[in-house]
Design a protein around this motif. Structure first.
Motif, mmCIF file in Angstrom:
data_model
loop_
_atom_site.group_PDB
_atom_site.id
_atom_site.type_symbol
_atom_site.label_atom_id
_atom_site.label_comp_id
_atom_site.label_asym_id
_atom_site.label_seq_id
_atom_site.Cartn_x
_atom_site.Cartn_y
_atom_site.Cartn_z
ATOM 1 N N SER A 46 0.807 -1.220 0.000
ATOM 2 C CA SER A 46 0.000 0.000 0.000
ATOM 3 C C SER A 46 0.837 1.266 0.000
ATOM 4 O O SER A 46 0.336 2.347 -0.280
ATOM 5 N N GLY A 47 2.117 1.142 0.337
ATOM 6 C CA GLY A 47 2.957 2.323 0.505
ATOM 7 C C GLY A 47 2.974 2.819 1.941
ATOM 8 O O GLY A 47 3.687 3.763 2.266
ATOM 9 N N GLY A 48 2.192 2.178 2.821
ATOM 10 C CA GLY A 48 2.179 2.526 4.237
ATOM 11 C C GLY A 48 3.289 1.818 5.002
ATOM 12 O O GLY A 48 4.018 0.988 4.449
ATOM 13 N N LYS A 49 3.374 2.115 6.301
ATOM 14 C CA LYS A 49 4.515 1.619 7.077
ATOM 15 C C LYS A 49 4.530 0.106 7.247
ATOM 16 O O LYS A 49 5.605 -0.511 7.235
ATOM 17 N N ASP A 50 3.351 -0.517 7.409
ATOM 18 C CA ASP A 50 3.327 -1.956 7.680
ATOM 19 C C ASP A 50 3.722 -2.772 6.447
ATOM 20 O O ASP A 50 4.542 -3.687 6.534
ATOM 21 N N SER A 51 3.151 -2.436 5.295
ATOM 22 C CA SER A 51 3.509 -3.184 4.077
ATOM 23 C C SER A 51 4.926 -2.830 3.629
ATOM 24 O O SER A 51 5.614 -3.662 3.035
ATOM 25 N N THR A 52 5.375 -1.607 3.938
ATOM 26 C CA THR A 52 6.757 -1.230 3.613
ATOM 27 C C THR A 52 7.740 -2.058 4.424
ATOM 28 O O THR A 52 8.722 -2.596 3.896
ATOM 29 N N ALA A 80 1.322 8.436 -0.415
ATOM 30 C CA ALA A 80 1.491 6.980 -0.405
ATOM 31 C C ALA A 80 2.106 6.501 -1.711
ATOM 32 O O ALA A 80 2.964 5.608 -1.715
ATOM 33 N N ARG A 81 1.682 7.085 -2.840
ATOM 34 C CA ARG A 81 2.262 6.691 -4.135
ATOM 35 C C ARG A 81 3.736 7.075 -4.200
ATOM 36 O O ARG A 81 4.561 6.294 -4.683
ATOM 37 N N LEU A 82 4.073 8.263 -3.705
ATOM 38 C CA LEU A 82 5.473 8.665 -3.670
ATOM 39 C C LEU A 82 6.292 7.725 -2.793
ATOM 40 O O LEU A 82 7.403 7.314 -3.146
ATOM 41 N N ASN A 83 5.745 7.399 -1.615
ATOM 42 C CA ASN A 83 6.434 6.465 -0.719
ATOM 43 C C ASN A 83 6.683 5.135 -1.413
ATOM 44 O O ASN A 83 7.786 4.566 -1.340
ATOM 45 N N ALA A 84 5.654 4.628 -2.075
ATOM 46 C CA ALA A 84 5.757 3.330 -2.737
ATOM 47 C C ALA A 84 6.819 3.351 -3.826
ATOM 48 O O ALA A 84 7.611 2.407 -3.962
ATOM 49 N N ASP A 85 6.843 4.415 -4.621
ATOM 50 C CA ASP A 85 7.844 4.526 -5.686
ATOM 51 C C ASP A 85 9.259 4.560 -5.108
ATOM 52 O O ASP A 85 10.174 3.906 -5.624
#
Length: 227
Positions: A46-52, A80-85
């Motif tokens: 998701s780009g959030g802390k847990d899935s990261t 979230a999209r920026l985090n994921a990228d």
């Protein structure tokens, strides 16, 4: 035992022992998944802390060949999209983003909110009807992605309280799974229209593929603080 409630006194085992057992089982599944597949694990990201944290752990600690998969359900923030990228680039993993048609998703949310028969009462104790419909779509896409790439593992970033503790490790028999999903897909088609089949139906590939896919939720099998 003064100050200790009856639930703690009757607990079957030390929580640390439970977590250790879950981690051992998860690590056995991880070792079993190693092979010459393009990807050994599809990670719901998701780009959030847990899935990261989950993706980072699987890539760096367990050295799995992962592909991160994000479903943009219409509520994914720009951050979230920026985090994921940034995370997937830093970890050097392939990254897939799937955005279902907005018209379909809007209809899904409306129908789910209005219906009292779409989901069993027991299934909406942890999450709303809308959340259940959305996570059902996400889970279906993750399974289809794993089938497509012949990945033996699917990983999620669920933490304690979001799912039962035994959800740290689950095995899916694909042929049995597709059969058991027939009634569920029928309900979705009745409420969301025939377009629902494209999102929830696993297709012929699931029926034709032998074997199982193992789902792991590593955050249920490790001790990690919020920090």
């Amino acid at each position: 035992m003064l100050g200790v409630c009856n639930y703690c006194r009757s607990a079957a085992a030390d929580p640390e022992v439970i977590v250790e057992n879950l981690r051992t089982k998860m690590e056995v599944a991880i070792e079993r998944a190693r092979g010459d597949h393009q990807y050994e694990c599809v990670v719901a990201f998701s780009g959030g802390k847990d899935s990261t944290y989950t993706l980072k752990m699987l890539v760096e600690k367990y050295r799995l060949r992962c592909v991160a998969v994000t479903i943009d359900n219409g509520f994914m923030s720009t951050q979230a999209r920026l985090n994921a990228d940034r995370v997937t680039a830093a970890l050097g993993v392939d990254y897939l983003v799937f955005k279902p048609a907005s018209r379909f998703m809007n209809n899904l949310y409306r129908e789910s909110a209005a219906s009292r028969t779409l989901h069993a009462p027991s299934s909406i104790k942890r999450a709303s009807s809308m959340c259940n419909s959305c996570i059902g779509l996400i889970n279906s896409y993750m399974i289809k992605t794993a089938i497509q790439h012949r990945a033996p593992l699917i990983a999620g970033g669920y933490i304690g309280g979001q799912v039962p503790k035994d959800a740290a490790l689950m095995e899916l028999d694909l042929r049995v799974l597709e059969t058991t999903r027939i009634s569920m897909i029928k309900r979705y088609v009745e409420h969301f229209g025939v377009a629902a089949r494209a999102y929830y139906d696993l297709g012929e590939a699931a029926i034709q593929r032998d074997g199982k896919i193992t789902i792991i939720n590593p955050m249920l099998a490790v001790r990690v603080t919020e920090a």
